[in-house]
Motif scaffolding. Structure first.
Motif, PDB file in Angstrom:
ATOM      1  N   ARG A   1      21.823  90.259  18.354  1.00 18.09           N
ATOM      2  CA  ARG A   1      21.468  88.850  18.167  1.00 18.09           C
ATOM      3  C   ARG A   1      21.918  87.978  19.343  1.00 18.09           C
ATOM      4  O   ARG A   1      21.205  87.061  19.759  1.00 18.09           O
TER       5      ARG A   1
ATOM      6  N   LEU B   1      14.652  85.622  14.135  1.00 18.96           N
ATOM      7  CA  LEU B   1      14.789  84.891  15.398  1.00 18.96           C
ATOM      8  C   LEU B   1      13.431  84.852  16.112  1.00 18.96           C
ATOM      9  O   LEU B   1      13.292  85.215  17.277  1.00 18.96           O
TER      10      LEU B   1
ATOM     11  N   GLU C   1      25.691  80.829  16.538  1.00 11.97           N
ATOM     12  CA  GLU C   1      25.401  81.048  15.128  1.00 11.97           C
ATOM     13  C   GLU C   1      26.586  80.654  14.258  1.00 11.97           C
ATOM     14  O   GLU C   1      27.734  80.981  14.576  1.00 11.97           O
TER      15      GLU C   1
ATOM     16  N   LEU D   1      22.843  77.444  15.075  1.00 13.12           N
ATOM     17  CA  LEU D   1      21.966  77.920  14.014  1.00 13.12           C
ATOM     18  C   LEU D   1      22.813  78.176  12.785  1.00 13.12           C
ATOM     19  O   LEU D   1      23.718  79.008  12.811  1.00 13.12           O
TER      20      LEU D   1
ATOM     21  N   SER E   1      23.056  79.403   8.945  1.00 11.11           N
ATOM     22  CA  SER E   1      22.350  80.176   7.926  1.00 11.11           C
ATOM     23  C   SER E   1      23.336  80.686   6.891  1.00 11.11           C
ATOM     24  O   SER E   1      24.553  80.579   7.053  1.00 11.11           O
TER      25      SER E   1
ATOM     26  N   HIS F   1      11.809  79.798  14.839  1.00 11.93           N
ATOM     27  CA  HIS F   1      13.261  79.560  14.910  1.00 11.93           C
ATOM     28  C   HIS F   1      13.652  79.034  16.287  1.00 11.93           C
ATOM     29  O   HIS F   1      14.521  78.156  16.404  1.00 11.93           O
TER      30      HIS F   1
ATOM     31  N   PHE G   1      16.851  82.478   9.738  1.00 12.99           N
ATOM     32  CA  PHE G   1      17.033  83.073  11.068  1.00 12.99           C
ATOM     33  C   PHE G   1      17.159  84.595  11.041  1.00 12.99           C
ATOM     34  O   PHE G   1      17.924  85.163  11.807  1.00 12.99           O
TER      35      PHE G   1
END
Length: 304
Positions: free
Chosen positions: A80, A37, A98, A56, A58, A41, A34
């Motif tokens: 983001r 983005l 996230e 998400l 990561s 994704h 990611f």
């Protein structure tokens, strides 16, 4: 929202803090890096949202652990949340959250141990991954093993096909990534930025690329015959710029003010913004806001 699965790099028993665990438990996690983005994704987030609250997941700290050269992110950390919020209309009006895991805490986990950590510590009910996803120590696990292990732990596993790059001009661009079979990827976004093809960048991202700039000083401002020119060192940039050159059809974004049409010129050391409108960085604005956004329209650099 960002949670770390590791409280300390010296702690082998890495667990999420309770607050993070409570918010993630019962949700769906999309697995990937990611960085950009990009539209691939976004498809992972869309699939996750069809099952539950999308997250998400990561890893952070991979470069430090593996000794990679540090490089600028494609999306600035401070930008983001804006990008993820823009995905809500695609995700059933849900904004993906996230969740970040310290890579040092999972790098030695086998595929089975990794899935156990997802199930027992995060309490997720399902995962979404691309067909080329690899996981576990030395990337030992693939998508089919992810499905099998998730089934053993009572979790759903949803594997989606790669989103392919439809740009016929660039689709076969050379890449050192052996996994590159023409799919949209963060590597392709970086390559597109390196050649300054902002239309192609927009196609890969599903939006215009936004460069974030944190002014540490008021910057050099010069009155021109038609407007103003603002210059700042490239060291003030918070994410990856395109190739050096002159870009038209750009927009300058400052806080909640209306976008200001501008042109951007970048050389080896500096970025220069030119606008035909009133001084975009008047004293009052500068005192309130030092974070600037520069959005690139679909163009290539007019000159090198």
């Amino acid at each position: 929202m960002s949670f770390s699965l590791c409280k300390s790099q010296q702690n082998d028993d890495c667990e999420l803090p309770f607050e993070g665990l409570a918010k993630i438990s019962g949700g769906i996690v999309a697995l990937g890096k990611f960085d950009a983005l990009h539209i691939g994704h976004r498809e992972l987030a869309i699939r996750a949202s069809k099952v539950g609250a999308p997250n998400l997941l990561s890893f952070v700290g991979m470069a430090e652990v593996l000794g990679w050269e540090p490089r600028a992110p494609i999306v600035a950390k401070c930008d983001r949340s804006r990008v993820l919020s823009s995905w809500a209309p695609y995700c059933g009006n849900l904004v993906p959250e996230e969740v970040q895991i310290e890579f040092s805490c999972v790098r030695h986990l086998t595929p089975r141990q990794f899935v156990e950590k997802l199930s027992k510590e995060l309490g997720v009910v399902g995962v979404v991954a691309g067909e080329n996803y690899r996981f576990g120590y030395k990337a030992a696990g693939d998508a089919s093993e992810l499905v099998r292990l998730c089934e053993e732990h009572g979790m759903g596993a949803y594997i989606i096909s790669s989103v392919m790059d439809k740009n016929q001009v660039h689709r076969s661009m050379s890449s050192s990534d052996l996994k590159d079979k023409g799919q949209v990827s963060s590597t392709r976004v970086r390559q597109a930025l390196a050649i300054g093809d902002m239309k192609y960048v927009s196609e890969l991202l599903g939006r215009h690329h936004r460069l974030m700039l944190m002014l540490k000083e008021q910057g050099e401002r010069t009155k021109t015959s038609s407007g103003w020119r603002v210059s700042a060192p490239k060291s003030y940039l918070l994410n990856l710029p395109p190739k050096d050159g002159f870009y038209e059809n750009c927009s300058l974004l400052i806080g909640n003010k209306n976008p200001v049409a501008c042109r951007v010129f970048m050389d080896t050391m500096h970025i220069h913004l030119e606008t035909d409108e009133a001084d975009p960085l008047d004293y009052e604005t500068y005192q309130e806001l030092r974070l600037l956004g520069i959005e690139f329209g679909d163009s290539r650099p007019a000159r090198d």
